[in-house]
Design a protein around this motif. Structure first.
Motif, short mmCIF file in Angstrom:
data_model
loop_
_atom_site.label_atom_id
_atom_site.label_comp_id
_atom_site.label_asym_id
_atom_site.label_seq_id
_atom_site.Cartn_x
_atom_site.Cartn_y
_atom_site.Cartn_z
N LEU A 251 12.98 -15.41 -3.82
CA LEU A 251 13.84 -14.47 -3.09
C LEU A 251 15.31 -14.69 -3.45
O LEU A 251 15.73 -15.82 -3.71
CB LEU A 251 13.68 -14.66 -1.58
N THR A 252 16.06 -13.62 -3.42
CA THR A 252 17.52 -13.73 -3.48
C THR A 252 18.05 -13.29 -2.13
O THR A 252 17.77 -12.17 -1.67
CB THR A 252 18.10 -12.83 -4.59
N LEU A 253 18.78 -14.21 -1.48
CA LEU A 253 19.24 -13.97 -0.11
C LEU A 253 20.76 -14.10 -0.04
O LEU A 253 21.35 -14.97 -0.69
CB LEU A 253 18.62 -14.99 0.85
N ARG A 254 21.37 -13.26 0.78
CA ARG A 254 22.80 -13.39 1.04
C ARG A 254 23.01 -14.28 2.25
O ARG A 254 22.21 -14.28 3.19
CB ARG A 254 23.44 -12.03 1.27
N GLY A 255 24.12 -15.03 2.23
CA GLY A 255 24.46 -15.89 3.35
C GLY A 255 24.78 -17.30 2.91
O GLY A 255 24.49 -17.69 1.78
N GLU A 256 25.39 -18.07 3.79
CA GLU A 256 25.66 -19.49 3.53
C GLU A 256 24.35 -20.27 3.53
O GLU A 256 23.36 -19.86 4.17
CB GLU A 256 26.60 -20.04 4.61
N GLU A 257 24.34 -21.42 2.84
CA GLU A 257 23.10 -22.18 2.71
C GLU A 257 22.55 -22.59 4.06
O GLU A 257 21.33 -22.47 4.31
CB GLU A 257 23.33 -23.43 1.84
N ARG A 261 18.87 -21.63 5.73
CA ARG A 261 17.90 -22.62 6.22
C ARG A 261 17.52 -22.32 7.68
O ARG A 261 16.36 -22.47 8.07
CB ARG A 261 18.48 -24.03 6.10
N ALA A 262 18.51 -21.92 8.47
CA ALA A 262 18.24 -21.63 9.88
C ALA A 262 17.33 -20.42 10.05
O ALA A 262 16.59 -20.32 11.03
CB ALA A 262 19.57 -21.39 10.61
N ARG A 263 17.36 -19.49 9.08
CA ARG A 263 16.48 -18.33 9.13
C ARG A 263 15.07 -18.67 8.64
O ARG A 263 14.08 -18.11 9.13
CB ARG A 263 17.07 -17.20 8.28
N ILE A 264 14.98 -19.60 7.71
CA ILE A 264 13.68 -19.92 7.10
C ILE A 264 12.85 -20.86 7.98
O ILE A 264 11.64 -20.64 8.17
CB ILE A 264 13.89 -20.56 5.72
N GLU A 265 13.46 -21.90 8.51
CA GLU A 265 12.69 -22.97 9.14
C GLU A 265 11.87 -22.54 10.37
O GLU A 265 10.77 -23.06 10.58
CB GLU A 265 13.62 -24.14 9.45
N PRO A 266 12.34 -21.58 11.18
CA PRO A 266 11.47 -21.13 12.28
C PRO A 266 10.18 -20.45 11.81
O PRO A 266 9.24 -20.31 12.61
CB PRO A 266 12.36 -20.13 13.04
N LEU A 267 10.11 -20.07 10.54
CA LEU A 267 8.90 -19.44 10.00
C LEU A 267 7.86 -20.48 9.57
O LEU A 267 6.78 -20.12 9.10
CB LEU A 267 9.26 -18.55 8.80
N LEU A 268 8.19 -21.79 9.73
CA LEU A 268 7.29 -22.90 9.43
C LEU A 268 6.75 -22.82 7.99
O LEU A 268 5.53 -22.76 7.76
CB LEU A 268 6.12 -22.95 10.43
#
Length: 301
Positions: A251-257, A261-268
Protein backbone atom coordinates in the motif's frame (compact mmCIF):
# COMPACT_ATOMS: atom_id res chain seq x y z
CA UNK A 1 19.33 32.14 -1.89
CA UNK A 2 18.21 32.17 -5.50
CA UNK A 3 14.79 33.73 -6.04
CA UNK A 4 12.94 33.24 -9.34
CA UNK A 5 9.66 35.08 -9.94
CA UNK A 6 7.30 34.66 -12.91
CA UNK A 7 10.25 33.99 -15.24
CA UNK A 8 9.52 33.46 -18.94
CA UNK A 9 11.92 32.89 -21.83
CA UNK A 10 10.87 32.60 -25.47
CA UNK A 11 12.89 31.97 -28.62
CA UNK A 12 10.90 33.31 -31.58
CA UNK A 13 7.65 31.32 -31.32
CA UNK A 14 9.02 28.70 -28.91
CA UNK A 15 8.40 29.14 -25.17
CA UNK A 16 11.27 27.48 -23.30
CA UNK A 17 10.16 28.65 -19.84
CA UNK A 18 6.73 29.87 -18.86
CA UNK A 19 6.11 31.86 -15.68
CA UNK A 20 8.58 29.97 -13.48
CA UNK A 21 8.50 30.81 -9.77
CA UNK A 22 10.68 29.01 -7.24
CA UNK A 23 13.22 29.46 -4.46
CA UNK A 24 16.51 27.60 -4.28
CA UNK A 25 17.77 27.52 -0.67
CA UNK A 26 21.44 27.70 0.28
CA UNK A 27 23.76 24.92 1.47
CA UNK A 28 21.98 21.91 0.03
CA UNK A 29 21.86 20.03 -3.26
CA UNK A 30 18.98 21.21 -5.42
CA UNK A 31 17.83 18.79 -8.13
CA UNK A 32 16.33 20.41 -11.21
CA UNK A 33 14.55 17.53 -12.90
CA UNK A 34 12.76 17.19 -16.20
CA UNK A 35 12.84 15.59 -19.64
CA UNK A 36 14.91 16.93 -22.51
CA UNK A 37 13.21 20.12 -23.62
CA UNK A 38 11.66 20.82 -20.22
CA UNK A 39 13.65 24.06 -19.85
CA UNK A 40 16.39 22.98 -17.43
CA UNK A 41 19.34 24.16 -19.52
CA UNK A 42 17.58 27.41 -20.38
CA UNK A 43 16.99 28.13 -16.71
CA UNK A 44 20.65 27.51 -15.83
CA UNK A 45 21.77 29.78 -18.68
CA UNK A 46 19.47 32.51 -17.43
CA UNK A 47 20.81 32.16 -13.88
CA UNK A 48 24.34 32.34 -15.28
CA UNK A 49 23.65 35.56 -17.18
CA UNK A 50 24.20 33.91 -20.56
CA UNK A 51 20.60 34.60 -21.57
CA UNK A 52 18.25 37.43 -20.63
CA UNK A 53 14.62 36.75 -19.69
CA UNK A 54 11.70 37.66 -21.89
CA UNK A 55 9.79 38.62 -18.74
CA UNK A 56 9.92 38.05 -15.01
CA UNK A 57 12.82 38.43 -12.60
CA UNK A 58 15.45 36.42 -10.76
CA UNK A 59 18.21 37.24 -8.32
CA UNK A 60 21.13 35.57 -6.56
CA UNK A 61 21.55 36.71 -2.97
CA UNK A 62 19.13 39.57 -3.78
CA UNK A 63 21.38 40.86 -6.58
CA UNK A 64 20.79 40.89 -10.35
CA UNK A 65 23.05 38.69 -12.47
CA UNK A 66 23.18 40.14 -15.97
CA UNK A 67 26.25 42.36 -16.46
CA UNK A 68 27.09 42.12 -12.75
CA UNK A 69 30.74 40.99 -12.36
CA UNK A 70 30.46 41.00 -8.56
CA UNK A 71 27.72 38.37 -8.33
CA UNK A 72 29.28 36.31 -11.13
CA UNK A 73 32.14 35.59 -8.72
CA UNK A 74 29.61 33.60 -6.69
CA UNK A 75 28.68 30.94 -9.26
CA UNK A 76 30.33 28.58 -11.74
CA UNK A 77 28.39 27.14 -14.66
CA UNK A 78 29.14 23.66 -16.06
CA UNK A 79 27.19 23.03 -19.28
CA UNK A 80 26.17 19.61 -20.55
CA UNK A 81 29.08 19.75 -23.01
CA UNK A 82 31.89 21.75 -21.37
CA UNK A 83 33.76 24.06 -23.72
CA UNK A 84 37.50 24.67 -23.43
CA UNK A 85 40.01 26.66 -25.46
CA UNK A 86 41.25 24.81 -28.53
CA UNK A 87 44.55 22.95 -27.87
CA UNK A 88 44.54 24.02 -24.19
CA UNK A 89 45.80 21.76 -21.41
CA UNK A 90 44.29 21.46 -17.91
CA UNK A 91 47.26 23.42 -16.58
CA UNK A 92 46.53 26.28 -18.99
CA UNK A 93 42.82 26.17 -18.18
CA UNK A 94 43.59 26.43 -14.47
CA UNK A 95 45.87 29.40 -15.15
CA UNK A 96 43.10 31.09 -17.13
CA UNK A 97 40.54 30.61 -14.37
CA UNK A 98 42.83 32.33 -11.86
CA UNK A 99 42.30 35.50 -13.92
CA UNK A 100 38.49 35.07 -13.86
CA UNK A 101 37.76 33.89 -10.31
CA UNK A 102 39.50 35.76 -7.51
CA UNK A 103 39.27 32.80 -5.13
CA UNK A 104 40.38 30.13 -7.62
CA UNK A 105 42.61 27.69 -5.71
CA UNK A 106 45.26 26.04 -7.89
CA UNK A 107 46.17 23.67 -5.07
CA UNK A 108 42.63 22.28 -4.95
CA UNK A 109 42.53 22.16 -8.75
CA UNK A 110 45.76 20.12 -8.93
CA UNK A 111 44.56 17.79 -6.16
CA UNK A 112 41.32 17.08 -8.03
CA UNK A 113 43.14 16.56 -11.34
CA UNK A 114 45.36 14.01 -9.61
CA UNK A 115 42.36 12.35 -7.97
CA UNK A 116 40.60 11.99 -11.32
CA UNK A 117 43.89 10.91 -12.93
CA UNK A 118 43.78 13.71 -15.49
CA UNK A 119 47.11 14.63 -17.08
CA UNK A 120 47.56 18.37 -16.52
CA UNK A 121 49.74 18.66 -19.65
CA UNK A 122 47.59 16.66 -22.07
CA UNK A 123 45.50 18.47 -24.71
CA UNK A 124 41.90 18.64 -23.55
CA UNK A 125 40.58 18.07 -27.07
CA UNK A 126 41.89 14.49 -26.74
CA UNK A 127 39.80 13.89 -23.57
CA UNK A 128 36.64 11.78 -23.57
CA UNK A 129 33.29 13.35 -22.63
CA UNK A 130 33.58 11.94 -19.12
CA UNK A 131 37.10 13.30 -18.69
CA UNK A 132 35.97 16.75 -19.81
CA UNK A 133 33.16 16.60 -17.24
CA UNK A 134 35.70 15.71 -14.54
CA UNK A 135 37.92 18.61 -15.62
CA UNK A 136 35.01 21.05 -15.55
CA UNK A 137 33.95 19.81 -12.10
CA UNK A 138 37.53 20.21 -10.85
CA UNK A 139 37.58 23.81 -12.07
CA UNK A 140 34.15 24.48 -10.60
CA UNK A 141 35.14 23.23 -7.15
CA UNK A 142 38.50 25.04 -7.28
CA UNK A 143 36.76 28.33 -8.16
CA UNK A 144 35.42 28.37 -4.56
CA UNK A 145 32.11 29.88 -5.60
CA UNK A 146 28.98 29.77 -3.47
CA UNK A 147 26.86 28.20 -6.22
CA UNK A 148 27.68 25.52 -8.77
CA UNK A 149 25.32 25.19 -11.74
CA UNK A 150 25.61 21.70 -13.23
CA UNK A 151 23.80 20.64 -16.42
CA UNK A 152 23.58 16.82 -16.66
CA UNK A 153 26.63 16.55 -14.40
CA UNK A 154 26.69 12.77 -14.13
CA UNK A 155 26.10 12.04 -17.81
CA UNK A 156 29.19 10.28 -19.17
CA UNK A 157 30.66 9.47 -15.73
CA UNK A 158 31.16 5.89 -14.59
CA UNK A 159 29.55 4.76 -11.30
CA UNK A 160 32.76 5.12 -9.26
CA UNK A 161 33.34 8.68 -10.45
CA UNK A 162 29.68 9.54 -9.83
CA UNK A 163 30.02 8.50 -6.19
CA UNK A 164 33.29 10.41 -5.92
CA UNK A 165 31.64 13.59 -7.22
CA UNK A 166 28.74 13.18 -4.78
CA UNK A 167 31.22 12.79 -1.93
CA UNK A 168 33.06 15.94 -3.04
CA UNK A 169 29.78 17.87 -3.12
CA UNK A 170 28.90 16.67 0.39
CA UNK A 171 32.31 17.70 1.70
CA UNK A 172 32.09 21.15 0.09
CA UNK A 173 28.58 21.72 1.43
CA UNK A 174 29.71 20.80 4.94
CA UNK A 175 33.00 22.71 4.90
CA UNK A 176 32.05 25.97 3.17
CA UNK A 177 28.35 26.00 2.37
CA UNK A 178 28.45 25.20 -1.36
CA UNK A 179 25.06 25.03 -3.09
CA UNK A 180 25.09 22.75 -6.17
CA UNK A 181 22.12 23.06 -8.54
CA UNK A 182 22.06 19.88 -10.64
CA UNK A 183 19.87 19.62 -13.74
CA UNK A 184 19.11 16.07 -14.82
CA UNK A 185 16.54 14.09 -16.81
CA UNK A 186 17.10 11.02 -14.64
CA UNK A 187 15.73 10.66 -11.11
CA UNK A 188 17.99 7.74 -10.32
CA UNK A 189 21.12 9.90 -10.68
CA UNK A 190 19.90 12.19 -7.91
CA UNK A 191 18.40 9.57 -5.60
CA UNK A 192 20.97 9.77 -2.82
CA UNK A 193 22.18 13.36 -3.05
CA UNK A 194 19.32 15.87 -3.39
CA UNK A 195 17.63 17.53 -0.46
CA UNK A 196 15.40 19.84 -2.46
CA UNK A 197 13.92 19.21 -5.91
CA UNK A 198 12.07 21.09 -8.62
CA UNK A 199 10.27 19.28 -11.45
CA UNK A 200 9.98 21.08 -14.80
CA UNK A 201 7.71 20.00 -17.64
CA UNK A 202 7.07 21.85 -20.90
CA UNK A 203 8.66 25.01 -19.55
CA UNK A 204 6.65 25.14 -16.32
CA UNK A 205 7.12 24.01 -12.72
CA UNK A 206 5.09 20.95 -11.78
CA UNK A 207 6.23 21.38 -8.18
CA UNK A 208 9.21 22.33 -6.03
CA UNK A 209 9.56 20.63 -2.65
CA UNK A 210 11.85 19.63 0.19
CA UNK A 211 12.46 15.88 -0.10
CA UNK A 212 12.35 15.21 3.62
CA UNK A 213 8.96 16.88 3.89
CA UNK A 214 7.73 14.76 0.99
CA UNK A 215 9.06 11.58 2.57
CA UNK A 216 7.40 12.36 5.90
CA UNK A 217 4.00 12.71 4.28
CA UNK A 218 3.85 9.53 2.20
CA UNK A 219 4.84 5.92 3.01
CA UNK A 220 4.84 2.46 1.48
CA UNK A 221 3.50 -0.36 3.66
CA UNK A 222 3.60 -4.12 3.18
CA UNK A 223 0.90 -5.78 5.24
CA UNK A 224 -0.91 -9.07 5.85
CA UNK A 225 -4.25 -8.83 7.67
CA UNK A 226 -6.54 -11.51 9.13
CA UNK A 227 -8.78 -12.95 6.39
CA UNK A 228 -12.01 -11.86 8.06
CA UNK A 229 -13.07 -8.49 6.60
CA UNK A 230 -9.66 -8.25 4.91
CA UNK A 231 -10.75 -6.17 1.91
CA UNK A 232 -12.84 -3.78 4.03
CA UNK A 233 -10.00 -3.26 6.50
CA UNK A 234 -7.54 -2.56 3.69
CA UNK A 235 -9.93 0.02 2.23
CA UNK A 236 -10.32 1.60 5.67
CA UNK A 237 -6.63 2.60 5.50
CA UNK A 238 -7.49 4.81 2.49
CA UNK A 239 -4.56 3.73 0.30
CA UNK A 240 -3.76 5.94 -2.67
CA UNK A 241 -2.32 2.84 -4.36
CA UNK A 242 -2.57 -0.85 -3.55
CA UNK A 243 -1.21 -4.09 -4.99
CA UNK A 244 -1.91 -7.65 -3.85
CA UNK A 245 0.15 -10.80 -4.18
CA UNK A 246 -1.42 -13.71 -2.38
CA UNK A 247 -2.20 -12.44 1.12
CA UNK A 248 0.41 -9.67 0.98
CA UNK A 249 -0.75 -6.14 0.19
CA UNK A 250 1.63 -3.35 -0.78
CA UNK A 251 0.00 0.00 0.00
CA UNK A 252 0.95 3.62 -0.47
CA UNK A 253 -0.49 5.70 2.35
CA UNK A 254 -0.46 9.41 3.13
CA UNK A 255 0.31 10.59 6.64
CA UNK A 256 3.07 10.67 9.25
CA UNK A 257 4.61 7.31 10.20
CA UNK A 258 3.17 7.28 13.73
CA UNK A 259 -0.26 8.19 12.40
CA UNK A 260 -0.11 5.30 9.93
CA UNK A 261 0.93 2.86 12.67
CA UNK A 262 -2.00 4.06 14.78
CA UNK A 263 -4.37 3.27 11.89
CA UNK A 264 -2.89 -0.16 11.20
CA UNK A 265 -2.44 -1.68 14.65
CA UNK A 266 -6.13 -1.77 15.67
CA UNK A 267 -6.67 -4.05 12.64
CA UNK A 268 -4.45 -6.69 14.36
CA UNK A 269 -2.18 -7.32 11.36
CA UNK A 270 -0.48 -10.68 11.00
CA UNK A 271 2.50 -8.74 9.62
CA UNK A 272 3.27 -5.22 8.48
CA UNK A 273 6.34 -3.20 7.59
CA UNK A 274 6.82 0.45 6.63
CA UNK A 275 9.36 0.70 3.81
CA UNK A 276 11.24 3.85 2.70
CA UNK A 277 10.07 5.20 -0.64
CA UNK A 278 12.56 5.83 -3.42
CA UNK A 279 12.76 9.28 -5.01
CA UNK A 280 11.12 7.86 -8.11
CA UNK A 281 8.20 6.45 -6.10
CA UNK A 282 7.70 9.77 -4.32
CA UNK A 283 7.54 11.62 -7.61
CA UNK A 284 5.17 9.07 -9.13
CA UNK A 285 2.70 9.58 -6.30
CA UNK A 286 3.01 13.36 -6.19
CA UNK A 287 2.73 13.85 -9.94
CA UNK A 288 -0.10 11.37 -10.52
CA UNK A 289 -2.20 13.43 -8.13
CA UNK A 290 -1.59 16.37 -10.50
CA UNK A 291 -2.48 14.33 -13.57
CA UNK A 292 1.06 13.65 -14.81
CA UNK A 293 2.81 10.36 -15.54
CA UNK A 294 6.25 10.83 -13.98
CA UNK A 295 7.71 7.89 -15.88
CA UNK A 296 7.03 9.71 -19.13
CA UNK A 297 8.12 13.07 -17.70
CA UNK A 298 11.42 11.92 -16.24
CA UNK A 299 12.42 8.56 -17.60
CA UNK A 300 11.11 8.96 -21.13
CA UNK A 301 9.22 5.66 -20.95
Amino acid sequence: MIQITDLTKTFDKVTALSHITMKIPDENVFGLIGTNGAGKSTLLKLLSGILTPTSGTFSIDNKPVFENPEIKQEFFYIPDEPWFFKNATPFEIGTYYTTVYKRFDTGIFDRLLNGFELDRNRKVNSFSKGMKKQLALSAGIAARTKYLFCDETFDGLDPVVRQTVKSIFAEEIDSRGLTPIIASHNLRELEDICEHVGLLHRGGVVFERDLEEMKLGIHKVQIVLPEENEAENIDSLAPIKKEKRGRLYTLTLRGEEEEIRARIEPLLPVFYEIIPLTLEEIFIEETEVRGYDVKKLILGE
